[in-house]
Write an enzyme that holds these catalytic residues in place. Structure first.
Site, PDB file in Angstrom:
ATOM      1  N   CYS A 120      17.509  13.238  56.615  1.00 41.26           N
ATOM      2  CA  CYS A 120      18.854  13.223  57.236  1.00 41.26           C
ATOM      3  C   CYS A 120      19.963  12.648  56.350  1.00 41.26           C
ATOM      4  CB  CYS A 120      18.797  12.461  58.559  1.00 41.26           C
ATOM      5  SG  CYS A 120      17.760  10.992  58.506  1.00 41.26           S
ATOM      6  N   HIS A 155      24.805   8.817  60.631  1.00 41.69           N
ATOM      7  CA  HIS A 155      24.605   7.969  59.453  1.00 41.69           C
ATOM      8  C   HIS A 155      25.915   7.869  58.670  1.00 41.69           C
ATOM      9  CE1 HIS A 155      20.483   7.985  60.395  1.00 41.69           C
ATOM     10  NE2 HIS A 155      19.986   8.726  59.438  1.00 41.69           N
TER      11      HIS A 155
HETATM   12  P1  NAP Z   1       9.732  11.213  68.024  1.00 42.62           P
HETATM   13  O1  NAP Z   1      10.903  11.017  68.897  1.00 42.62           O
HETATM   14  O2  NAP Z   1       8.732  10.115  67.904  1.00 42.62           O
HETATM   15  O3  NAP Z   1       8.960  12.558  68.543  1.00 42.62           O
HETATM   16  C1  NAP Z   1       7.699  12.941  68.043  1.00 42.62           C
HETATM   17  C2  NAP Z   1       7.227  14.239  68.712  1.00 42.62           C
HETATM   18  O4  NAP Z   1       5.951  14.607  68.166  1.00 42.62           O
HETATM   19  C3  NAP Z   1       7.007  14.136  70.234  1.00 42.62           C
HETATM   20  O5  NAP Z   1       7.241  15.414  70.791  1.00 42.62           O
HETATM   21  C4  NAP Z   1       5.514  13.798  70.333  1.00 42.62           C
HETATM   22  O6  NAP Z   1       4.914  14.236  71.561  1.00 42.62           O
HETATM   23  C5  NAP Z   1       4.960  14.631  69.205  1.00 42.62           C
HETATM   24  N1  NAP Z   1       3.704  14.073  68.699  1.00 42.62           N
HETATM   25  C6  NAP Z   1       3.420  12.774  68.410  1.00 42.62           C
HETATM   26  N2  NAP Z   1       2.139  12.667  67.985  1.00 42.62           N
HETATM   27  C7  NAP Z   1       1.618  13.908  68.027  1.00 42.62           C
HETATM   28  C8  NAP Z   1       0.333  14.445  67.744  1.00 42.62           C
HETATM   29  N3  NAP Z   1      -0.668  13.671  67.307  1.00 42.62           N
HETATM   30  N4  NAP Z   1       0.134  15.785  67.915  1.00 42.62           N
HETATM   31  C9  NAP Z   1       1.138  16.573  68.335  1.00 42.62           C
HETATM   32  N5  NAP Z   1       2.382  16.138  68.638  1.00 42.62           N
HETATM   33  C10 NAP Z   1       2.613  14.806  68.488  1.00 42.62           C
HETATM   34  O7  NAP Z   1      10.162  11.566  66.502  1.00 42.62           O
HETATM   35  P2  NAP Z   1      11.555  12.241  65.979  1.00 42.62           P
HETATM   36  O8  NAP Z   1      12.587  11.221  65.691  1.00 42.62           O
HETATM   37  O9  NAP Z   1      11.856  13.381  66.876  1.00 42.62           O
HETATM   38  O10 NAP Z   1      11.106  12.764  64.529  1.00 42.62           O
HETATM   39  C11 NAP Z   1      10.279  13.898  64.387  1.00 42.62           C
HETATM   40  C12 NAP Z   1      10.156  14.281  62.929  1.00 42.62           C
HETATM   41  O11 NAP Z   1      11.442  14.616  62.410  1.00 42.62           O
HETATM   42  C13 NAP Z   1       9.608  13.159  62.028  1.00 42.62           C
HETATM   43  O12 NAP Z   1       8.793  13.719  61.028  1.00 42.62           O
HETATM   44  C14 NAP Z   1      10.870  12.559  61.431  1.00 42.62           C
HETATM   45  O13 NAP Z   1      10.624  11.924  60.202  1.00 42.62           O
HETATM   46  C15 NAP Z   1      11.718  13.823  61.249  1.00 42.62           C
HETATM   47  N6  NAP Z   1      13.160  13.574  61.167  1.00 42.62           N
HETATM   48  C16 NAP Z   1      13.801  12.813  62.099  1.00 42.62           C
HETATM   49  C17 NAP Z   1      15.172  12.626  61.990  1.00 42.62           C
HETATM   50  C18 NAP Z   1      15.931  11.808  62.976  1.00 42.62           C
HETATM   51  O14 NAP Z   1      17.152  11.574  62.719  1.00 42.62           O
HETATM   52  N7  NAP Z   1      15.323  11.376  64.086  1.00 42.62           N
HETATM   53  C19 NAP Z   1      15.876  13.220  60.968  1.00 42.62           C
HETATM   54  C20 NAP Z   1      15.203  14.010  60.044  1.00 42.62           C
HETATM   55  C21 NAP Z   1      13.853  14.174  60.165  1.00 42.62           C
HETATM   56  P3  NAP Z   1       4.598  13.247  72.815  1.00 42.62           P
HETATM   57  O15 NAP Z   1       5.883  13.095  73.568  1.00 42.62           O
HETATM   58  O16 NAP Z   1       3.581  14.011  73.591  1.00 42.62           O
HETATM   59  O17 NAP Z   1       4.102  11.964  72.232  1.00 42.62           O
END
Ligand code: NAP
Length: 349
Positions: free
Chosen positions: A148, A241
């Site tokens: 990001c 950010h």
């Molecule tokens: P998050 O809110 O923790 O969401 C994670 C998602 O993945 C939820 O849908 C969760 O499902 C699922 N999940 C967790 N463990 C799993 C497993 N073992 N098998 C299958 N699904 C699983 O995370 P997020 O902030 O959305 O980030 C997601 C990704 O995007 C990460 O790789 C992060 O580094 C990347 N990212 C985030 C941002 C940001 O600004 N947030 C920016 C760029 C990139 P449940 O609800 O069922 O647990």
């Protein structure tokens, strides 16, 4: 219409995917996956909705499945991945055998045959798709977007890099808590505080930015040739950010020229009129106290980066500095993947 799925649909980025894809003219959400904790439930029951806009009615009754290609209908062409990195590393290659995977996760980003793309910056890196499919024997493929904070920085550096010789760049970030996911930063750690460390973030900014501004020759990317140093910090902002950027060029700088170069920057997504492409990827504000995350993160639906306080740096020769704000879960995550998929849909499918 292209049927699409979202892997990790219940999380912070997954919800942004749903919000942005709702009523998309080319993509229709037909599959949602998450962990086994959520699988088998209606999306509405599986999800604690975090966004200001209400959950779209169109997804409420979709049954969430396990994140496994055998659970997703083969009518789906594109899956957007917002999985935790360690999970993405295992699952995304399985999906890529048959689906196009547009991923936010960092797991596959720096693999030699996986394009890491910002459509305005290096759309030509999509040429790696053919090599990836040949190398790996996949019918589908993986395309990734950067981290990001990297996306926001690189969008502002690209027009400068194309017009001037950059010698070095320093960047200091003030990053929103949503970047760590809903459960990422406890409120006791961040309220009345600042956390001066985000694991892996500085390394990602330093390597991804030089890669994105690099040159693709066949299957090899030669990185941009300037020094880049990042210092990354978490602050008590929900979304958006902020980055303080210091640039040294080889020659003297005219600040008005730099401003115009950034302001007039347009690229292939704007030429192709892609649905999510902002008219101007970089906006310049003239007020002394802008940009600010609360006021500027949603500019052009969160897809533009806002820069301001562009000024000569009196401390060093040939140098200038500025502040930028980019929406981390829109331009920095879901919106970035969707723009990649729009480019692929228009130019490859
Ligand atoms: P998050 O809110 O923790 O969401 C994670 C998602 O993945 C939820 O849908 C969760 O499902 C699922 N999940 C967790 N463990 C799993 C497993 N073992 N098998 C299958 N699904 C699983 O995370 P997020 O902030 O959305 O980030 C997601 C990704 O995007 C990460 O790789 C992060 O580094 C990347 N990212 C985030 C941002 C940001 O600004 N947030 C920016 C760029 C990139 P449940 O609800 O069922 O647990």
């Amino acid at each position: 219409m292209v049927n699409v799925g979202i892997l990790g649909a219940t999380g912070m980025v997954g919800q942004r995917f749903i919000q942005i894809l709702d009523k998309h003219p080319d993509f229709e959400i037909t599959a949602l996956t998450a962990s086994s904790r959520s699988a088998g439930k209606r999306y509405e029951d599986a999800t604690t909705w975090y966004l200001d806009d209400a959950m779209p009615d169109s997804v409420k009754d979709i049954i969430v499945t396990d994140t496994d290609p055998t659970e997703v209908s083969n009518n789906v062409e594109i899956v957007f991945s917002s999985l935790p990195t360690e999970n993405a590393a295992i699952v995304e290659p399985k999906f890529a055998k048959n689906y196009i995977v547009a991923s936010n996760a960092s797991a596959m980003r720096m693999k030699k045959d996986v394009p890491l793309v910002i459509p305005e910056v290096n759309p030509e890196f999509l040429d790696l798709i053919e090599i990836q499919q040949r190398n790996r024997g996949w019918d589908g493929f993986i395309v990734t977007n950067p981290n990001c904070s990297t996306i926001a920085l690189t969008l502002t550096l690209k027009p400068i890099y194309d017009s001037y010789d950059i010698n070095r760049v320093y960047v200091s970030t003030m990053q929103a808590v949503s970047g760590a996911g809903y459960n990422g930063v406890p409120s006791m750690a961040i309220v009345d505080n600042l956390v001066p460390y985000i694991g892996g973030e500085e390394e990602k900014m330093e390597s991804e930015t030089l890669h994105l501004l690099g040159t693709l020759d066949g299957s090899d990317v030669t990185n941009a040739n300037f020094g880049l140093s990042a210092s990354c910090h978490r602050v008590a902002v929900v979304d958006g950010h902020t980055e303080a950027v210091f640039v040294e060029l080889d020659n003297d700088v005219d600040i008005e020229d730099i401003k115009n170069t950034m302001k007039n920057f347009k690229s292939i997504p704007q030429d192709l009129n892609l649905h999510s492409a902002p008219k101007n990827p970089v906006l310049i504000r003239e007020e002394n106290d802008r940009p600010q995350p609360r006021m500027d993160r949603n500019t052009n639906n969160g897809m533009s980066v806002t820069a301001g306080r562009l000024r000569k740096d009196p401390a060093f020769e040939n140098s200038f500095k500025y502040i930028l704000v980019g929406h981390n879960t829109v331009r920095g995550a879901a919106g970035a993947s969707i723009l990649n998929a729009e480019l692929i849909n228009k130019t490859i499918l």
